[in-house]
Design an enzyme around this catalytic site. Structure first.
Site, mmCIF file in Angstrom:
data_model
loop_
_atom_site.group_PDB
_atom_site.id
_atom_site.type_symbol
_atom_site.label_atom_id
_atom_site.label_comp_id
_atom_site.label_asym_id
_atom_site.label_seq_id
_atom_site.Cartn_x
_atom_site.Cartn_y
_atom_site.Cartn_z
ATOM 1 N N CYS A 112 0.810 -1.224 0.000
ATOM 2 C CA CYS A 112 0.000 0.000 0.000
ATOM 3 C C CYS A 112 0.844 1.274 0.000
ATOM 4 O O CYS A 112 0.330 2.354 -0.275
ATOM 5 C CB CYS A 112 -0.936 0.011 1.200
ATOM 6 S SG CYS A 112 -2.004 -1.429 1.254
ATOM 7 N N HIS A 253 -3.315 7.106 2.882
ATOM 8 C CA HIS A 253 -3.720 5.846 2.256
ATOM 9 C C HIS A 253 -5.140 5.523 2.709
ATOM 10 O O HIS A 253 -5.473 5.613 3.885
ATOM 11 C CB HIS A 253 -2.748 4.735 2.660
ATOM 12 C CG HIS A 253 -3.222 3.373 2.267
ATOM 13 N ND1 HIS A 253 -3.686 3.096 1.003
ATOM 14 C CD2 HIS A 253 -3.322 2.218 2.976
ATOM 15 C CE1 HIS A 253 -4.039 1.821 0.950
ATOM 16 N NE2 HIS A 253 -3.847 1.275 2.136
ATOM 17 N N ASN A 283 -10.150 -0.003 -0.291
ATOM 18 C CA ASN A 283 -8.688 0.050 -0.236
ATOM 19 C C ASN A 283 -8.122 -0.444 -1.570
ATOM 20 O O ASN A 283 -8.206 -1.631 -1.880
ATOM 21 C CB ASN A 283 -8.204 -0.826 0.925
ATOM 22 C CG ASN A 283 -6.700 -0.822 1.094
ATOM 23 O OD1 ASN A 283 -5.962 -0.319 0.245
ATOM 24 N ND2 ASN A 283 -6.234 -1.390 2.193
#
Ligand code: ACO
Length: 326
Positions: A112, A253, A283
């Site tokens: 990520c 994020h 996500n």
């Protein structure tokens, strides 16, 4: 030397998967997903759509905004945990799709945080004079490594791509700093067990044991994420002689609403100085920050001259931050 973001772009699959549809797949509810994660829907790649599909589209959009011809690119850095193939790099496939014949192209793997890592590598290429125009892309098709029978993980992830063009030049949208960190002690709290050299995809136990899917200790990841994102943010502030009150916009994020809230609370950055879109996309791993940055840019929500703080955390653990003067 001045380093600027001269273009941003993003690309998302058309197919929307809502929480209501997930209720028909696993034992979950819109209420649980919304309150525990903040996610309402996510985008899912269709047949014939791959990580390179969205990467190339996001890249084209960023290049168009920058007014850069693909042949002018010196470098393409693509971050993904869901490459088209184990090799060659998806970056090379995207190079071909864009016609960026003069670019070197490679993938990086930092889950990520991959986009922040990409920015950091690109910054060094530019500062050393090794490149003048760089395309950095985060692109994921996580829906292909999610276990659609596991309610603990399948509700969290989505597909898409975001990109920026970075150039060594004077002007607005200056990249002031990047910081990257790794903590390999916890690599097994968030990973994909199968398809690498430990558990090859050719081994029937990999498929039968469902090792091809994302495996995660959610609670542990959550705690580490908040602490690490605070650490990386403070490093960016300190390096630039800033305090949290100086930040115009935090683009974290987009993993979980509660991770973002807890991080922002520790930093003292209120909701009106945060950009979030995880309710629409879930996500998207390394794509989440460049998608959000592109949206914020195109919606003109970033004040000219304002300080923008990007911060990410993910598998590895790998985490990092970047500071931009818009
Ligand atoms: N629907 C309904 N119930 C669920 C679901 C679901 N989708 N998922 C889990 N539950 C249940 C669990 O089984 C558990 O039930 P039990 O008490 O009967 O055992 C209960 O809900 C509570 O589970 P917890 O795991 O404690 O729930 P928590 O509040 O911690 O939320 C979550 C779980 C959302 C995964 C959270 O831990 C989290 O977001 N962690 C971060 C992980 C993450 O974002 N990873 C992405 C990659 S890393 C990154 O991007 C930062």
């Amino acid at each position: 030397m001045n380093i600027r973001i001269t273009g941003t772009g993003s690309a998302l699959p058309g197919r929307i998967l809502t929480n209501a549809e997930l209720e028909t797949l696993v034992d979950t509810s819109d209420e649980w997903i919304t309150t525990r994660t903040g996610i309402k829907e996510r985008r899912i790649a269709g047949e014939g759509e791959y990580t390179s599909t969205f990467a190339a589209e996001a890249g084209r959009n960023a290049l168009a905004m920058a007014g850069v011809d693909p042949r002018e690119l010196d470098l393409i850095i693509l971050s993904t945990v869901t490459p088209d193939f184990p090799f060659p790099s998806t970056a090379c496939i995207v190079q071909d799709m864009l016609g960026a014949v003069n670019a070197t192209a490679f993938d990086i793997s930092a889950a990520c945080s991959g986009f922040i890592y990409g920015l950091s590598v690109a910054e060094k290429y530019l500062r050393s004079g090794s490149a003048k125009k760089i395309l950095i892309i985060g692109s994921e098709v996580l829906s292909r490594i999610v276990n659609w029978k596991d309610r603990n993980t399948c509700v969290l992830f989505g597909d898409g791509a975001g990109a920026v063009v970075l150039e060594a030049s004077e002007g607005n949208h200056q990249l002031c700093s990047t910081h990257t960190f790794s903590n390999g002690a916890h690599w097994n709290l968030l990973y994909q067990p199968g398809s690498g050299s430990r558990h090859p995809a050719t081994d029937s136990r990999t498929i039968d044991g469902e090792m091809l899917h994302i495996t995660m200790e959610g609670n542990e990841v959550f705690k580490h994420a908040v602490r690490a994102m605070e650490e990386a943010s403070l490093k960016a502030l300190e390096a630039n002689g800033l305090v949290a009150d100086d930040i115009s916009l935090l683009i974290p994020h987009q993993a979980n609403r509660r991770i973002i809230d807890a991080t922002a609370k520790r930093l003292g950055i209120e909701a009106d100085r945060q950009y979030t879109n995880l309710h629409r996309y879930g996500n998207t791993s390394s794509a989440s920050i460049p998608i959000a940055l592109d949206e914020a840019n195109r919606l003109n929500v970033i004040k000219p001259g304002g300080k923008v703080l990007l911060v990410a955390f993910g598998g590895g653990f790998a985490y990092g931050s970047a500071l931009i003067t818009w």
